[in-house]
Design a protein around this motif. Sequence first.
Motif, PDB file in Angstrom:
ATOM      1  N   GLN A 214       0.828  -1.216   0.000  1.00 60.62           N
ATOM      2  CA  GLN A 214       0.000   0.000   0.000  1.00 60.62           C
ATOM      3  C   GLN A 214       0.861   1.265   0.000  1.00 60.62           C
ATOM      4  O   GLN A 214       0.464   2.286  -0.562  1.00 60.62           O
ATOM      5  CB  GLN A 214      -0.992   0.023   1.169  1.00 60.62           C
ATOM      6  N   VAL A 215       2.039   1.186   0.628  1.00 55.70           N
ATOM      7  CA  VAL A 215       2.979   2.317   0.558  1.00 55.70           C
ATOM      8  C   VAL A 215       3.320   2.555  -0.917  1.00 55.70           C
ATOM      9  O   VAL A 215       3.271   3.688  -1.410  1.00 55.70           O
ATOM     10  CB  VAL A 215       4.264   2.038   1.386  1.00 55.70           C
ATOM     11  N   ALA A 216       3.620   1.463  -1.632  1.00 59.64           N
ATOM     12  CA  ALA A 216       3.942   1.589  -3.062  1.00 59.64           C
ATOM     13  C   ALA A 216       2.741   2.153  -3.817  1.00 59.64           C
ATOM     14  O   ALA A 216       2.893   3.053  -4.658  1.00 59.64           O
ATOM     15  CB  ALA A 216       4.347   0.232  -3.630  1.00 59.64           C
ATOM     16  N   ASN A 217       1.538   1.663  -3.507  1.00 63.27           N
ATOM     17  CA  ASN A 217       0.344   2.144  -4.205  1.00 63.27           C
ATOM     18  C   ASN A 217       0.132   3.649  -4.009  1.00 63.27           C
ATOM     19  O   ASN A 217      -0.263   4.348  -4.935  1.00 63.27           O
ATOM     20  CB  ASN A 217      -0.906   1.384  -3.734  1.00 63.27           C
ATOM     21  N   VAL A 218       0.401   4.129  -2.793  1.00 61.01           N
ATOM     22  CA  VAL A 218       0.266   5.572  -2.541  1.00 61.01           C
ATOM     23  C   VAL A 218       1.296   6.333  -3.376  1.00 61.01           C
ATOM     24  O   VAL A 218       0.983   7.334  -4.019  1.00 61.01           O
ATOM     25  CB  VAL A 218       0.433   5.899  -1.032  1.00 61.01           C
TER      26      VAL A 218
ATOM     27  N   HIS B  64       2.633   5.498  -6.103  1.00 58.49           N
ATOM     28  CA  HIS B  64       2.382   5.418  -7.547  1.00 58.49           C
ATOM     29  C   HIS B  64       1.249   6.332  -8.006  1.00 58.49           C
ATOM     30  O   HIS B  64       1.048   6.507  -9.206  1.00 58.49           O
ATOM     31  CB  HIS B  64       2.059   3.966  -7.947  1.00 58.49           C
ATOM     32  N   THR B  65       0.498   6.920  -7.068  1.00 56.32           N
ATOM     33  CA  THR B  65      -0.592   7.801  -7.498  1.00 56.32           C
ATOM     34  C   THR B  65      -0.006   9.056  -8.163  1.00 56.32           C
ATOM     35  O   THR B  65       1.099   9.489  -7.825  1.00 56.32           O
ATOM     36  CB  THR B  65      -1.472   8.273  -6.303  1.00 56.32           C
ATOM     37  N   THR B  66      -0.781   9.619  -9.077  1.00 53.04           N
ATOM     38  CA  THR B  66      -0.345  10.859  -9.737  1.00 53.04           C
ATOM     39  C   THR B  66      -0.236  11.984  -8.699  1.00 53.04           C
ATOM     40  O   THR B  66       0.577  12.886  -8.835  1.00 53.04           O
ATOM     41  CB  THR B  66      -1.364  11.274 -10.815  1.00 53.04           C
ATOM     42  N   ILE B  67      -1.073  11.894  -7.654  1.00 55.12           N
ATOM     43  CA  ILE B  67      -1.092  12.954  -6.637  1.00 55.12           C
ATOM     44  C   ILE B  67       0.262  13.079  -5.948  1.00 55.12           C
ATOM     45  O   ILE B  67       0.844  14.162  -5.852  1.00 55.12           O
ATOM     46  CB  ILE B  67      -2.189  12.661  -5.581  1.00 55.12           C
ATOM     47  N   VAL B  68       0.773  11.940  -5.478  1.00 54.22           N
ATOM     48  CA  VAL B  68       2.049  11.959  -4.757  1.00 54.22           C
ATOM     49  C   VAL B  68       3.199  12.262  -5.723  1.00 54.22           C
ATOM     50  O   VAL B  68       4.101  13.045  -5.401  1.00 54.22           O
ATOM     51  CB  VAL B  68       2.259  10.627  -3.996  1.00 54.22           C
ATOM     52  N   GLN B  69       3.161  11.695  -6.900  1.00 53.72           N
ATOM     53  CA  GLN B  69       4.238  11.956  -7.865  1.00 53.72           C
ATOM     54  C   GLN B  69       4.258  13.423  -8.293  1.00 53.72           C
ATOM     55  O   GLN B  69       5.329  14.028  -8.426  1.00 53.72           O
ATOM     56  CB  GLN B  69       4.100  11.034  -9.079  1.00 53.72           C
ATOM     57  N   ASN B  70       3.070  14.010  -8.492  1.00 55.32           N
ATOM     58  CA  ASN B  70       3.021  15.443  -8.824  1.00 55.32           C
ATOM     59  C   ASN B  70       3.603  16.285  -7.694  1.00 55.32           C
ATOM     60  O   ASN B  70       4.293  17.275  -7.933  1.00 55.32           O
ATOM     61  CB  ASN B  70       1.573  15.895  -9.080  1.00 55.32           C
ATOM     62  N   ALA B  71       3.300  15.893  -6.471  1.00 58.39           N
ATOM     63  CA  ALA B  71       3.802  16.647  -5.307  1.00 58.39           C
ATOM     64  C   ALA B  71       5.327  16.592  -5.280  1.00 58.39           C
ATOM     65  O   ALA B  71       5.995  17.616  -5.061  1.00 58.39           O
ATOM     66  CB  ALA B  71       3.224  16.068  -4.025  1.00 58.39           C
TER      67      ALA B  71
ATOM     68  N   GLY C 164       8.443  19.541  -5.973  1.00 55.30           N
ATOM     69  CA  GLY C 164       9.413  19.826  -4.919  1.00 55.30           C
ATOM     70  C   GLY C 164       8.844  19.825  -3.509  1.00 55.30           C
ATOM     71  O   GLY C 164       9.478  20.330  -2.573  1.00 55.30           O
ATOM     72  N   MET C 165       7.643  19.259  -3.346  1.00 51.20           N
ATOM     73  CA  MET C 165       7.047  19.227  -2.005  1.00 51.20           C
ATOM     74  C   MET C 165       7.744  18.217  -1.103  1.00 51.20           C
ATOM     75  O   MET C 165       8.201  17.172  -1.560  1.00 51.20           O
ATOM     76  CB  MET C 165       5.554  18.868  -2.096  1.00 51.20           C
ATOM     77  N   ASP C 166       7.784  18.574   0.175  1.00 56.72           N
ATOM     78  CA  ASP C 166       8.377  17.690   1.178  1.00 56.72           C
ATOM     79  C   ASP C 166       7.284  16.720   1.657  1.00 56.72           C
ATOM     80  O   ASP C 166       6.407  17.114   2.420  1.00 56.72           O
ATOM     81  CB  ASP C 166       8.903  18.558   2.342  1.00 56.72           C
ATOM     82  N   LEU C 167       7.342  15.487   1.165  1.00 58.20           N
ATOM     83  CA  LEU C 167       6.288  14.519   1.477  1.00 58.20           C
ATOM     84  C   LEU C 167       6.883  13.117   1.605  1.00 58.20           C
ATOM     85  O   LEU C 167       7.564  12.644   0.696  1.00 58.20           O
ATOM     86  CB  LEU C 167       5.230  14.541   0.350  1.00 58.20           C
ATOM     87  N   THR C 168       6.645  12.501   2.742  1.00 54.89           N
ATOM     88  CA  THR C 168       7.179  11.156   2.973  1.00 54.89           C
ATOM     89  C   THR C 168       6.028  10.176   3.204  1.00 54.89           C
ATOM     90  O   THR C 168       5.071  10.499   3.917  1.00 54.89           O
ATOM     91  CB  THR C 168       8.121  11.144   4.200  1.00 54.89           C
TER      92      THR C 168
ATOM     93  N   ASP D 231      12.778   8.979  -7.218  1.00 54.48           N
ATOM     94  CA  ASP D 231      13.826   8.010  -7.554  1.00 54.48           C
ATOM     95  C   ASP D 231      13.683   6.701  -6.784  1.00 54.48           C
ATOM     96  O   ASP D 231      14.263   5.690  -7.164  1.00 54.48           O
ATOM     97  CB  ASP D 231      15.216   8.604  -7.246  1.00 54.48           C
ATOM     98  N   ASP D 232      12.922   6.747  -5.668  1.00 52.35           N
ATOM     99  CA  ASP D 232      12.783   5.550  -4.840  1.00 52.35           C
ATOM    100  C   ASP D 232      11.690   4.599  -5.324  1.00 52.35           C
ATOM    101  O   ASP D 232      11.520   3.519  -4.769  1.00 52.35           O
ATOM    102  CB  ASP D 232      12.484   5.942  -3.381  1.00 52.35           C
ATOM    103  N   ILE D 233      10.907   5.000  -6.310  1.00 48.48           N
ATOM    104  CA  ILE D 233       9.836   4.097  -6.760  1.00 48.48           C
ATOM    105  C   ILE D 233      10.218   3.412  -8.069  1.00 48.48           C
ATOM    106  O   ILE D 233      11.125   3.847  -8.774  1.00 48.48           O
ATOM    107  CB  ILE D 233       8.464   4.826  -6.892  1.00 48.48           C
ATOM    108  N   SER D 234       9.520   2.317  -8.361  1.00 49.74           N
ATOM    109  CA  SER D 234       9.881   1.514  -9.528  1.00 49.74           C
ATOM    110  C   SER D 234       9.762   2.335 -10.818  1.00 49.74           C
ATOM    111  O   SER D 234       8.861   3.165 -10.957  1.00 49.74           O
ATOM    112  CB  SER D 234       8.982   0.286  -9.612  1.00 49.74           C
ATOM    113  N   VAL D 235      10.683   2.079 -11.721  1.00 46.81           N
ATOM    114  CA  VAL D 235      10.729   2.823 -12.997  1.00 46.81           C
ATOM    115  C   VAL D 235       9.414   2.652 -13.760  1.00 46.81           C
ATOM    116  O   VAL D 235       8.894   3.585 -14.370  1.00 46.81           O
ATOM    117  CB  VAL D 235      11.929   2.355 -13.847  1.00 46.81           C
ATOM    118  N   THR D 236       8.841   1.464 -13.671  1.00 49.77           N
ATOM    119  CA  THR D 236       7.599   1.170 -14.379  1.00 49.77           C
ATOM    120  C   THR D 236       6.482   2.148 -14.016  1.00 49.77           C
ATOM    121  O   THR D 236       5.658   2.508 -14.857  1.00 49.77           O
ATOM    122  CB  THR D 236       7.099  -0.254 -14.000  1.00 49.77           C
TER     123      THR D 236
END
Length: 235
Positions: free
Chosen positions: A181-185, A187-194, A198-202, A226-231
């Motif tokens: 579920q961490v990976a699923n979060v 992978h969302t466009t929301i977190v990737q856009n953030a 340059g947002m500070d989000l962990t 950079d920490d998430i899968s390239v796919t």
Amino acid sequence: MRPFFYLLTLIRFFSIMKKGGKSEVFVHQLQQLFENNLRWAQRIKQNDPEFFSRLSRQQNPEYLWIGCSDSRVPSTQIVDLLPGEIFVHRNIANVVVHTDLNCLSVIQYAVERLKVKHIIICGHYGCGGIRAALENRSHGLIDNWLRHIKDIYRCHQDKIDALPDETARQNLLCELNVIEQVANVCHTTIVQNAWNAGMDLTVHGWIYSIDDGILKDLKVAVRQLDDISVTHRLK
Ligand code: CO
């Protein structure tokens, strides 16, 4: 038609009150909750007279909590924080599905409007949803929701089935579910856009033990693209 319906509901309510019996006990129990609420609000006001007026103006939580609906895992209490400090989404077995508009809307609001700095996925040992996903028994509609967890089981089946007892198998799937579920979060466009902005989000993965009330960090925190899968990475 509507006023008539309300009138009928009122008549039913008072006739239940009059008759007594089981329904009266039910009404009485709910009354207890309102009494609890009054005492709770007074207690908070005693410690901090401005608490509610401050909160009514705005909420400013630093955390989004995605947890299980299980009544034994209340987000704010187990980390000893007050109302206003955690934005919360809960569902059975703390699952983040990329087509679940409810969960995605919560994540979007938390990240883009509230600007939370941490998203915490918190699972728990002894999760009924995880246990059910390991079985072959049908539980009705919920089987469709548990399919998402069965998919995780399928991906790690060799490792899980190699464990000697049922509890160990369930515990491992509880942990693997959080990690997924961490990976699923992430992978969302929301977190990737953030992250791209340059947002500070962990995004954190934690697990809670109902047996002793202790939280454990699964140390799978992700804080950059950079920490998430390239796919799954989007530009
Ligand atoms: Co649960």
